[in-house]
Design an enzyme around this catalytic site. Sequence first.
Site, short mmCIF file in Angstrom:
data_model
loop_
_atom_site.label_atom_id
_atom_site.label_comp_id
_atom_site.label_asym_id
_atom_site.label_seq_id
_atom_site.Cartn_x
_atom_site.Cartn_y
_atom_site.Cartn_z
N HIS A 56 64.32 72.91 82.77
CA HIS A 56 64.02 72.10 81.60
C HIS A 56 65.27 71.92 80.75
O HIS A 56 65.77 72.86 80.13
CB HIS A 56 62.92 72.74 80.76
CG HIS A 56 62.43 71.84 79.65
ND1 HIS A 56 61.71 70.69 79.89
CD2 HIS A 56 62.57 71.92 78.30
CE1 HIS A 56 61.41 70.11 78.74
NE2 HIS A 56 61.93 70.83 77.76
N HIS A 58 67.36 69.06 77.99
CA HIS A 58 67.59 67.83 77.23
C HIS A 58 69.10 67.79 77.00
O HIS A 58 69.61 68.43 76.07
CB HIS A 58 66.86 67.85 75.88
CG HIS A 58 65.37 68.00 75.98
ND1 HIS A 58 64.56 67.06 76.57
CD2 HIS A 58 64.54 68.98 75.53
CE1 HIS A 58 63.29 67.45 76.49
NE2 HIS A 58 63.26 68.61 75.87
N ARG A 79 64.16 69.08 64.30
CA ARG A 79 63.91 67.84 65.03
C ARG A 79 64.57 66.65 64.34
O ARG A 79 65.04 65.71 65.01
CB ARG A 79 62.40 67.60 65.17
CG ARG A 79 62.06 66.45 66.10
CD ARG A 79 60.58 66.30 66.30
NE ARG A 79 59.90 65.81 65.10
CZ ARG A 79 58.68 65.25 65.11
NH1 ARG A 79 58.01 65.14 66.23
NH2 ARG A 79 58.14 64.83 63.99
N TYR A 118 63.76 61.33 77.80
CA TYR A 118 62.96 60.40 77.00
C TYR A 118 63.81 59.49 76.13
O TYR A 118 63.29 58.74 75.30
CB TYR A 118 61.93 61.14 76.13
CG TYR A 118 62.49 62.18 75.20
CD1 TYR A 118 62.93 61.84 73.91
CD2 TYR A 118 62.57 63.51 75.56
CE1 TYR A 118 63.42 62.79 73.04
CE2 TYR A 118 63.05 64.47 74.70
CZ TYR A 118 63.49 64.11 73.44
OH TYR A 118 63.98 65.07 72.58
N HIS A 192 55.42 63.43 77.58
CA HIS A 192 56.23 64.14 76.59
C HIS A 192 55.44 65.26 75.94
O HIS A 192 55.89 66.41 75.87
CB HIS A 192 56.77 63.19 75.51
CG HIS A 192 57.59 63.91 74.48
ND1 HIS A 192 57.03 64.51 73.37
CD2 HIS A 192 58.92 64.16 74.41
CE1 HIS A 192 57.97 65.11 72.67
NE2 HIS A 192 59.13 64.90 73.28
N ARG A 195 51.05 64.94 71.67
CA ARG A 195 51.36 64.23 70.42
C ARG A 195 51.88 62.83 70.70
O ARG A 195 51.63 61.90 69.93
CB ARG A 195 52.42 65.00 69.61
CG ARG A 195 51.95 66.32 69.03
CD ARG A 195 53.07 67.00 68.24
NE ARG A 195 54.08 67.59 69.12
CZ ARG A 195 55.30 67.11 69.29
NH1 ARG A 195 55.67 66.00 68.66
NH2 ARG A 195 56.16 67.71 70.08
N HIS A 217 55.54 68.96 77.82
CA HIS A 217 55.65 69.93 76.74
C HIS A 217 54.24 70.36 76.34
O HIS A 217 53.40 69.50 76.04
CB HIS A 217 56.33 69.31 75.51
CG HIS A 217 57.80 69.04 75.68
ND1 HIS A 217 58.37 67.83 75.34
CD2 HIS A 217 58.80 69.80 76.14
CE1 HIS A 217 59.67 67.88 75.57
NE2 HIS A 217 59.95 69.07 76.06
N GLU A 220 53.98 74.10 72.19
CA GLU A 220 55.20 74.75 71.71
C GLU A 220 55.04 75.25 70.29
O GLU A 220 55.62 76.27 69.91
CB GLU A 220 56.38 73.77 71.80
CG GLU A 220 57.70 74.37 71.38
CD GLU A 220 58.87 73.41 71.55
OE1 GLU A 220 60.02 73.84 71.31
OE2 GLU A 220 58.64 72.24 71.92
N HIS A 254 57.05 75.51 77.92
CA HIS A 254 56.85 76.39 76.76
C HIS A 254 55.53 77.15 76.87
O HIS A 254 55.54 78.36 77.02
CB HIS A 254 56.93 75.63 75.42
CG HIS A 254 58.22 74.93 75.20
ND1 HIS A 254 59.43 75.59 75.20
CD2 HIS A 254 58.51 73.61 74.99
CE1 HIS A 254 60.41 74.72 75.00
NE2 HIS A 254 59.88 73.51 74.87
N ASP A 305 66.56 74.11 77.93
CA ASP A 305 65.99 73.21 76.92
C ASP A 305 67.07 72.59 76.04
O ASP A 305 67.75 71.68 76.46
CB ASP A 305 64.96 73.97 76.09
CG ASP A 305 64.07 73.05 75.25
OD1 ASP A 305 64.29 71.83 75.27
OD2 ASP A 305 63.16 73.55 74.58
#
Length: 421
Positions: A56, A58, A79, A118, A192, A195, A217, A220, A254, A305
């Site tokens: 995993h 990003h 974030r 993404y 994703h 949410r 995900h 988390e 997660h 991650d």
Amino acid sequence: MKGFWFERAWLPDGVASRVLVRVTDGRISSVSTADTIPLGVERLHGLVLPGFANAHSHAFHRALRGRTHGDGGTFWTWRERMYEVAGRLTPSSYLRLARAAYAEMAVAGVTAVGEFHYLHAGGNEMAEALKQAAREAGIRITLLDACYLSGGIGEPVRGVQERFTDGTGDRWLDRVAELRGDDNTRVGAAIHSVRAVPRETLSLVAGAFPDRPLHVHLSEQPAENEACLSAYGMTPTELLAEAGALTPRTTAVHATHLTGRDVELLGSSGTGVCLCPTTEADLADGIGPARELADAGVALSLGSDQHAVVDPLLEVRALEHGERLRTGRRGRFTPVELVAALTNHAAIGWPEAGRIEVGAPADFVAVRTDSVRTVGAQAEQLPLVATASDVAVVVVGGRVVARDGVHEALGDVARLLREVL
């Protein structure tokens, strides 16, 4: 045909000494023992393990390392900083950043990465940049293209989130269908999160590519669970089960805040779980029920991650240490179980990798046994004391890609990172 001779090697049946491995077309063609090293064979010192899988990643989050600690906050405030980076990237700059990030993984022993992607920007240019970056860094990639349609449950995307979305599930499907794998790339799919993908679209994404890995995900943050319970009357795990998204090809990332029922659903469906202990610690996410998941039949994998740390050996140790902190007991996972998580390439669609045996890709990580950290350690317990600083040689497909922290093709990785950051 090439050959390697290992002082010690982590084989499927245990640690063995004086192991001779022959390689044909990038795959292991024979495994035997030999007291004498044949001419033309490369000797690898220390303990040689199968290549590590980073399940995993990003890649663009690497730009945030060491830049988000000053003001405290939560996952949600972090974030916002991540969104700032996402808003500035172009395919060209992303290529440079990802190439450096993947090179950092390579020198740490990663031979394949699952990129949870993404940052679409309305097309596949960013995805093509990631494919090129992995190839130039000398590691394999599984491009896990994520569907991202909403800014929260019942909320539209806003601001930089516009770069993440295709607008509808059908448009996501059409775009991902255009992505092509190659000898270094496999293409998978991702939800994703509950949410970011509405309930009515979950089943479309889950069933879109039934022969490819699917990642998501999951739980988390407690706030994600609370929002899902409020909107749908069920946990995110239960919602994914309803949509048919929990399958043996699925990996939940997660899985930190789970109910007992959630654990049962993941185990009974054959769903895997990717834990990211250093990220979960860095973002104050919490410590998930790793032992309970394993006992339920869940195959565990590991990911870096957001790349607060790129050190698979620290990651696997943090898995065990998290369990010790959570339960007050030692030895929650055996070294064999830890190495299985460290080398779980099946989670990212390379089931043939992750073992030193005939037919597997010739991916090897030689770890020093004579460093200040490792000297005196039993070979079977080396993963509990070594770090990426002890990685001496990394081989991918029979080709050496890194020696003593220096990338064979790209040179000094710190220089690459400095230039792009």
